[in-house]
Design a protein around this motif. Sequence first.
Motif, short mmCIF file in Angstrom:
data_model
loop_
_atom_site.label_atom_id
_atom_site.label_comp_id
_atom_site.label_asym_id
_atom_site.label_seq_id
_atom_site.Cartn_x
_atom_site.Cartn_y
_atom_site.Cartn_z
N MET A 355 0.83 -1.21 0.00
CA MET A 355 0.00 0.00 0.00
C MET A 355 0.86 1.26 0.00
SD MET A 355 -3.17 -1.00 2.52
CE MET A 355 -4.10 0.44 1.98
N GLU A 356 2.04 1.18 -0.60
CA GLU A 356 2.91 2.36 -0.65
C GLU A 356 2.30 3.48 -1.48
OE1 GLU A 356 7.45 1.46 -0.45
OE2 GLU A 356 6.54 -0.08 -1.73
N LEU A 357 1.58 3.12 -2.56
CA LEU A 357 0.93 4.11 -3.41
C LEU A 357 -0.54 4.20 -3.01
CD1 LEU A 357 2.44 3.20 -6.89
CD2 LEU A 357 3.18 4.99 -5.31
N ALA A 358 -0.91 5.29 -2.36
CA ALA A 358 -2.29 5.46 -1.90
C ALA A 358 -2.64 6.94 -1.95
CB ALA A 358 -2.46 4.92 -0.48
N ALA A 359 -3.86 7.24 -2.39
CA ALA A 359 -4.30 8.64 -2.51
C ALA A 359 -5.80 8.72 -2.33
CB ALA A 359 -3.89 9.23 -3.85
N PHE A 360 -6.26 9.73 -1.58
CA PHE A 360 -7.68 9.99 -1.39
C PHE A 360 -8.23 10.82 -2.55
CE2 PHE A 360 -6.66 9.24 3.14
CZ PHE A 360 -7.70 8.37 3.46
N ASP A 361 -9.50 10.62 -2.84
CA ASP A 361 -10.18 11.53 -3.76
C ASP A 361 -10.46 12.84 -3.03
OD1 ASP A 361 -12.20 10.64 -2.08
OD2 ASP A 361 -13.73 10.87 -3.63
N PRO A 362 -10.82 13.93 -3.73
CA PRO A 362 -11.01 15.23 -3.05
C PRO A 362 -12.03 15.22 -1.93
CG PRO A 362 -10.86 15.56 -5.42
CD PRO A 362 -10.92 14.08 -5.20
N THR A 363 -13.03 14.33 -1.99
CA THR A 363 -14.04 14.27 -0.93
C THR A 363 -13.62 13.38 0.22
OG1 THR A 363 -15.20 12.45 -2.01
CG2 THR A 363 -15.85 14.69 -2.62
N GLY A 364 -12.62 12.55 0.03
CA GLY A 364 -12.17 11.64 1.08
C GLY A 364 -13.02 10.41 1.24
N SER A 365 -13.89 10.11 0.28
CA SER A 365 -14.77 8.95 0.39
C SER A 365 -14.16 7.69 -0.21
CB SER A 365 -16.11 9.24 -0.29
OG SER A 365 -15.91 9.58 -1.65
N ILE A 366 -13.19 7.83 -1.11
CA ILE A 366 -12.57 6.67 -1.76
C ILE A 366 -11.06 6.79 -1.66
CG2 ILE A 366 -12.30 5.41 -3.93
CD1 ILE A 366 -15.01 6.41 -4.79
N LEU A 367 -10.43 5.69 -1.32
CA LEU A 367 -8.97 5.60 -1.27
C LEU A 367 -8.51 4.69 -2.40
CD1 LEU A 367 -6.24 6.15 0.21
CD2 LEU A 367 -6.67 4.03 1.49
N ALA A 368 -7.65 5.21 -3.27
CA ALA A 368 -7.09 4.42 -4.37
C ALA A 368 -5.72 3.90 -3.97
CB ALA A 368 -6.99 5.27 -5.64
N VAL A 369 -5.50 2.60 -4.17
CA VAL A 369 -4.25 1.95 -3.81
C VAL A 369 -3.67 1.32 -5.06
CG1 VAL A 369 -3.13 0.22 -2.36
CG2 VAL A 369 -5.11 1.51 -1.48
N GLY A 370 -2.43 1.73 -5.42
CA GLY A 370 -1.79 1.22 -6.63
C GLY A 370 -1.08 -0.10 -6.40
N GLY A 371 -1.31 -1.06 -7.32
CA GLY A 371 -0.65 -2.35 -7.25
C GLY A 371 0.46 -2.48 -8.27
N ARG A 372 1.13 -3.68 -8.28
CA ARG A 372 2.29 -3.87 -9.14
C ARG A 372 1.93 -4.45 -10.51
NH1 ARG A 372 4.76 -4.69 -4.10
NH2 ARG A 372 6.74 -3.56 -3.87
N ARG A 373 0.87 -5.19 -10.62
CA ARG A 373 0.55 -5.84 -11.89
C ARG A 373 -0.54 -5.09 -12.66
NH1 ARG A 373 -0.68 -11.96 -10.83
NH2 ARG A 373 -2.11 -11.05 -9.31
N GLY A 374 -0.56 -3.78 -12.49
CA GLY A 374 -1.51 -2.96 -13.22
C GLY A 374 -2.80 -2.71 -12.47
N TYR A 375 -2.98 -3.32 -11.29
CA TYR A 375 -4.22 -3.14 -10.54
C TYR A 375 -4.18 -1.85 -9.73
CZ TYR A 375 -5.92 -7.84 -11.58
OH TYR A 375 -6.38 -8.96 -12.22
N THR A 376 -5.33 -1.22 -9.66
CA THR A 376 -5.56 -0.10 -8.75
C THR A 376 -6.81 -0.43 -7.96
OG1 THR A 376 -4.56 1.48 -10.27
CG2 THR A 376 -5.95 2.36 -8.52
N HIS A 377 -6.66 -0.66 -6.67
CA HIS A 377 -7.77 -1.07 -5.82
C HIS A 377 -8.45 0.15 -5.23
CE1 HIS A 377 -6.06 -5.11 -6.12
NE2 HIS A 377 -4.89 -4.58 -5.76
N LEU A 378 -9.76 0.07 -5.09
CA LEU A 378 -10.59 1.15 -4.59
C LEU A 378 -11.15 0.75 -3.23
CD1 LEU A 378 -12.50 1.97 -7.90
CD2 LEU A 378 -10.41 3.03 -7.03
#
Length: 567
Positions: A355-378
């Motif tokens: 979970m090194e790559l993580a960012a909130f959307d402007p409202t703070g309701s969704i957290l995006a987590v970047g993966g290594r094989r092209g996945y971005t988890h919500l």
Amino acid sequence: MGKHARKRQRKAEEEESFPLGTRIDLADEASKDDEERRLESLLFGKPYVPSISKDGWNAIDTLEDDDIEGIEGAEAELEAMLDADLFFVDDGPSAAHPNSPVLDLASDPEAALPTPAPSETMQTPVAQKNSARKVPAWTDPDDATLTVDLASVRRLRKLRDAPDEGILGGREYERRLRRQFEKMNPAPEWAAKARKKRRREAVEGEESDGGVEELLTGTGGIVSAARRRTIRQGMLSIERLRDVNQTAPADGEVKAIHFHPSARVPLLLSASADRRVRLYNVDGHTNPHLQTLHIPELPASTAQFHPSGTSILLTGPRPYYFTYDLETGTTTRSPRGLWGTTFSHAREGANELSMELAAFDPTGSILAVGGRRGYTHLVDWRAGGGQVVGSVKGNSSITSLWWSGKQLMTLGEDAEVYIWDVGERSCVRRWKDDGGFGAKVLTGDRAGRYAAIGSKSGIVNVYGSDALLLSGLTRPKPLKALDNLTTTITSVKFNHDSQLLAIASSVKRDQLRVIHLPSLTAFSNWPTAGTPLGHVTAVDFSATSEYIGMGNNRGRVLLYHLRDFAS
């Protein structure tokens, strides 16, 4: 031989013409007004007699013979006195008479009239108004005899005007300390304007109302929004302040720093390699240390405030995260079912769920987590417990991600940028970075006018708003390719109003530049070759861009003040 007629005429004109006021009889009391009589009373000790009585008649004409003789006798007595007996300088209440009153001629002119004294020697104290400049409330008499050796104390050498200067007196030492303080803490703009206004009113003879008239005649609010100040290219008005973490330094490299999203909360957090997160109150002077969070099981590589400003998210190379609530002071670990019930080490692998790559959307309701094989988890943050509710997948591993409003933008190792519709879980646009090699960092500004991509070669491509559109058939062209650095870009950050862009690289020392927008040129006066930045590992602007902070590999968090954004 007779005189010339023209000369006789000129002499006659000179005898008839005289300067204004030269023929006035000084002994004529009837031609003097009350102000002149009062002034003569103060200067020469003459009794004050008003020129007009209450009945409207001339007071001189109504005096009796005995009164006139008394006045003439007083004048004759004053003529026999020395000047030293007539005048003295009033320095306030004397030590011999501490309870002696001080006359205020401005409020009560009649208080200066002489009163008959029982003694034969006539003394008339004169009270003079002090100057408009304020006097100190207390003065130390030892300051005059104090001596300070500037050369012997290392911290005082900055006060010298010449290299060979040594001993100073107390008064001069105080003056130089005051000069050094004003140099480090310049007067704010509103105070400078107020001083100029008071000086102008003092010259013109006007009275200042402290801005009350402007407040009552204006239509704006008492607490108005700050004006947007335009920064000019070329020179940046900046000064170095005390390090943020000087009171509580970090042991190891600073991994992340982040200012509080609210301008009313002067907080800064720093996460370091010693697995500690420290909170500081940034005031620009002492920057007191507030708290330290120690999480042994999580080497936090990313630490950020929630957009609401109520909590802190801590993530790292682990498949879980920690949150710290600022209101209650409690630390919570993510729930067990974060990645669902179908988690399998054989299928995903523990390292794939970092979970090194993580960012909130402007409202703070969704957290995006970047993966290594092209996945971005919500991760759904609204539920409170945290749960992965969906994923989107690109063609290569994710190196950076950023939210442009409600749309999510991800950057892959193949330098391709994906724009995702999170609600539909679909890609609405895809384009490749210009140059197409070694893209590392993707970010943008709050207003959605710019996007920047940093690469391994040290080049930062700055794009306009056309790169953020959801539809487009052609690949956007960068506004400019910034080649000010030559090593891998590790930090890219826009300020709050999109006038400044900070780019940095942690590979070499002092690799940081501040770019002016929209001219897309670097400031020439800062940083210089002598600016001690070190290996810059993290950069962030405060909520109003009044401060810019930089963390380095030596565990220091440097702080600089941007004067153009001073509140």
